[in-house]
Design a protein around this motif. Structure first.
Motif, mmCIF file in Angstrom:
data_model
loop_
_atom_site.group_PDB
_atom_site.id
_atom_site.type_symbol
_atom_site.label_atom_id
_atom_site.label_comp_id
_atom_site.label_asym_id
_atom_site.label_seq_id
_atom_site.Cartn_x
_atom_site.Cartn_y
_atom_site.Cartn_z
ATOM 1 N N CYS B 119 0.839 -1.203 0.000
ATOM 2 C CA CYS B 119 0.000 0.000 0.000
ATOM 3 C C CYS B 119 0.876 1.255 0.000
ATOM 4 O O CYS B 119 1.666 1.465 0.908
ATOM 5 C CB CYS B 119 -0.909 0.016 1.215
ATOM 6 N N PRO B 120 0.782 2.076 -1.033
ATOM 7 C CA PRO B 120 1.691 3.215 -1.145
ATOM 8 C C PRO B 120 1.411 4.329 -0.153
ATOM 9 O O PRO B 120 2.271 5.175 0.083
ATOM 10 C CB PRO B 120 1.478 3.700 -2.584
ATOM 11 N N VAL B 121 0.218 4.366 0.423
ATOM 12 C CA VAL B 121 -0.095 5.447 1.365
ATOM 13 C C VAL B 121 -0.331 4.932 2.778
ATOM 14 O O VAL B 121 -0.803 5.654 3.643
ATOM 15 C CB VAL B 121 -1.338 6.240 0.892
ATOM 16 N N THR B 124 -3.691 0.569 4.204
ATOM 17 C CA THR B 124 -3.825 -0.778 4.747
ATOM 18 C C THR B 124 -2.687 -1.011 5.709
ATOM 19 O O THR B 124 -1.541 -0.731 5.383
ATOM 20 C CB THR B 124 -3.743 -1.825 3.627
ATOM 21 N N VAL B 134 -8.236 -1.394 6.657
ATOM 22 C CA VAL B 134 -8.028 -0.339 5.669
ATOM 23 C C VAL B 134 -8.532 0.963 6.280
ATOM 24 O O VAL B 134 -9.653 1.028 6.763
ATOM 25 C CB VAL B 134 -8.816 -0.598 4.371
ATOM 26 N N CYS B 139 -7.152 5.730 1.771
ATOM 27 C CA CYS B 139 -7.034 4.912 0.563
ATOM 28 C C CYS B 139 -7.239 5.767 -0.686
ATOM 29 O O CYS B 139 -8.175 6.549 -0.771
ATOM 30 C CB CYS B 139 -8.065 3.803 0.614
ATOM 31 N N ILE B 140 -6.336 5.609 -1.650
ATOM 32 C CA ILE B 140 -6.449 6.377 -2.882
ATOM 33 C C ILE B 140 -7.018 5.525 -4.009
ATOM 34 O O ILE B 140 -7.117 5.975 -5.135
ATOM 35 C CB ILE B 140 -5.077 6.941 -3.306
ATOM 36 N N GLY B 141 -7.351 4.288 -3.702
ATOM 37 C CA GLY B 141 -7.982 3.428 -4.694
ATOM 38 C C GLY B 141 -7.056 2.931 -5.780
ATOM 39 O O GLY B 141 -7.477 2.715 -6.901
ATOM 40 N N CYS B 142 -5.779 2.725 -5.439
ATOM 41 C CA CYS B 142 -4.833 2.285 -6.465
ATOM 42 C C CYS B 142 -4.960 0.795 -6.754
ATOM 43 O O CYS B 142 -4.497 0.318 -7.765
ATOM 44 C CB CYS B 142 -3.412 2.595 -6.033
ATOM 45 N N ARG B 143 -5.561 0.055 -5.854
ATOM 46 C CA ARG B 143 -5.840 -1.380 -6.025
ATOM 47 C C ARG B 143 -4.591 -2.250 -6.031
ATOM 48 O O ARG B 143 -4.627 -3.371 -6.519
ATOM 49 C CB ARG B 143 -6.653 -1.634 -7.296
ATOM 50 N N CYS B 145 -3.324 -3.465 -3.399
ATOM 51 C CA CYS B 145 -3.569 -4.500 -2.399
ATOM 52 C C CYS B 145 -4.371 -5.650 -2.982
ATOM 53 O O CYS B 145 -4.196 -6.799 -2.595
ATOM 54 C CB CYS B 145 -4.278 -3.909 -1.190
ATOM 55 N N ALA B 177 -10.629 0.405 -1.680
ATOM 56 C CA ALA B 177 -10.579 -1.048 -1.570
ATOM 57 C C ALA B 177 -11.076 -1.442 -0.189
ATOM 58 O O ALA B 177 -10.836 -0.726 0.781
ATOM 59 C CB ALA B 177 -9.161 -1.539 -1.778
HETATM 60 S S1 SF4 Z 1 -6.299 0.453 -2.951
HETATM 61 FE FE1 SF4 Z 1 -5.258 -0.816 -1.394
HETATM 62 S S2 SF4 Z 1 -3.052 -0.448 -1.751
HETATM 63 FE FE2 SF4 Z 1 -4.177 1.204 -2.810
HETATM 64 S S3 SF4 Z 1 -4.299 2.884 -1.294
HETATM 65 FE FE3 SF4 Z 1 -6.185 1.691 -1.054
HETATM 66 S S4 SF4 Z 1 -5.702 0.205 0.581
HETATM 67 FE FE4 SF4 Z 1 -3.730 1.006 -0.155
#
Ligand code: SF4
Ligand code: SF4
Lengths: 124, 246
Positions: B119-121, B124, B134, B139-143, B145, B177
């Motif tokens: 998870c970049p931010v 999680t 989470v 969460c930035i929604g990069c997926r 994870c 996520a």
């Molecule tokens: S989508 Fe998953 S990896 Fe990306 S920011 Fe949200 S929790 Fe972290």
């Protein structure tokens, strides 16, 4: 000849003050309006608490007016990350300030800020 | 005024301005943030045992309870459905005999969670008591994870749930996520997760949750005594959901 004169003439402090004042104008404006608004207590008219459950807020009004978001952010971190579920929560806010329309929205609309709490959190 | 003086004055003004802002911040008061040290979660390690022999095949009590409790976005449309806990059918063929089994799947709350590592931010993360959560605010929604999780336990919120089934709990808005959080809000208050409660309410008690560090707990006893299995143990994620009769 003329251009050389201008080069030799050093600009006076008064001339330099004009651009500096122009640059600082917005900053000064916000400082003055900030101080002025506090004297007027202009936000009082926004607060409506018809069905207050508690007699007192968790912090004093002056603090809440400017820093409620700091408080909520710290509490959020406490709850989500460290499992400290204390008495402060968005739900408790709703027990006195029962309507989002009459409470949150009034100030936030006035300063055109959109808090995105309510996409996920229930607040009537 | 020459250029030097101009810069001196300008620099001084900026310095005064920024320190003024800092002073205002100090004056308006600050609240100390939390640290891991004073967290009430230390020393615990929550784990789950699922006894598949007790699980009734067509029963959906735990799934329904979870969806209700956590406002899970379940539209009955597989394109957008989010599952925090789900049931699948497993078929194993050995020689000519084939056996079918229905298995409950959920986030395994890995001791070494790959989802938290990617998870970049740091939305999680693993709480002090071993629950993988989470922080949907972050969460930035990069997926990432969802790709990292070897158990397909993560789902993306493609479509908002319209209303709250349980107004005490938040739902998630589009673009984050999600996965099971072992009902951390209930565990913090000393209650059992919604699925565990629902399962014992229908009289089966197939799901158990307890503190694995406490050797007296039911979960710890079963793990010590019985032949429990975990999913994909070879990956080294050390899941904390144990299956009996898998
Ligand atoms: S989508 Fe998953 S990896 Fe990306 S920011 Fe949200 S929790 Fe972290
Ligand atoms: S099962 Fe998947 S989502 Fe749950 S902790 Fe493990 S890697 Fe993360």
């Amino acid at each position: 000849m003329r251009s050389k004169d201008i080069l030799n003439n050093k600009p006076s402090a008064a001339v330099a003050a004009i651009p500096i004042t122009i640059i600082l104008l917005p900053v000064l404006y916000s400082i003055f309006t900030f101080a002025f608004a506090q004297e007027k207590k202009g936000t009082e008219q926004f607060l409506e608490m018809p069905d207050a459950v508690y007699t007192k807020c968790v912090r004093d009004t002056e603090y809440m007016r400017h820093n409620h978001w700091v408080l909520l952010r710290v509490v959020r971190e406490d709850v989500v990350r460290y499992g400290k579920r204390g008495e402060i929560s968005l739900k408790r806010c709703g027990e006195c300030h029962t309507s989002r329309e009459k409470f949150c929205k009034k100030c936030h609309d006035a300063v055109s800020m959109k808090p995105d709490c309510y996409g996920c959190h229930y607040y009537p | 005024m020459d250029r030097r003086d101009f810069f001196k004055i300008a620099g001084g003004t900026i310095l005064a301005g920024t320190s003024g802002v800092y002073a205002i911040r100090r004056l308006t008061g600050s609240i100390p943030g939390s640290t891991v040290a004073d967290s009430p979660l230390t020393g615990k390690k929550w784990g789950m045992v699922i006894d598949l022999s007790k699980c009734v095949e067509d029963c959906t009590a735990c799934l329904d309870a979870c969806r209700y409790e956590n406002n899970v976005a379940f539209h009955q449309d597989e394109r957008w459905d989010v599952h925090w806990i789900r049931k699948i059918r497993l078929e194993s063929k050995i020689g000519t005999t084939s056996t079918e089994k229905s298995v409950i799947l959920l986030c395994n709350h890995c001791e070494k969670p790959p989802c938290a590592q990617v998870c970049p931010v740091q939305a999680t993360y693993k709480r002090e008591d071993g629950i993988v959560v989470v922080d949907h605010h972050r969460c930035i929604g990069c997926r990432y994870c969802m790709i990292a999780c070897p158990y397909n336990a993560r789902y993306f919120n493609f479509k908002d749930k319209e209303d709250w089934s349980n107004t005490d709990r938040p739902k998630r808005s589009h673009g984050v996520a999600e996965a099971c959080n072992l009902c951390a809000h209930r565990i913090d208050l000393g209650e059992l997760p919604a699925c565990v409660e629902a399962c014992s309410n229908v009289g089966e008690g197939a799901i158990m949750v307890g503190d694995m560090n406490d050797s007296g707990s039911e979960v710890a006893k079963i793990i010590m005594a019985e032949a429990v299995k975990r999913l994909k143990e070879d990956l080294g994620t050390e899941p904390k959901v144990y299956y009996l009769g898998l």
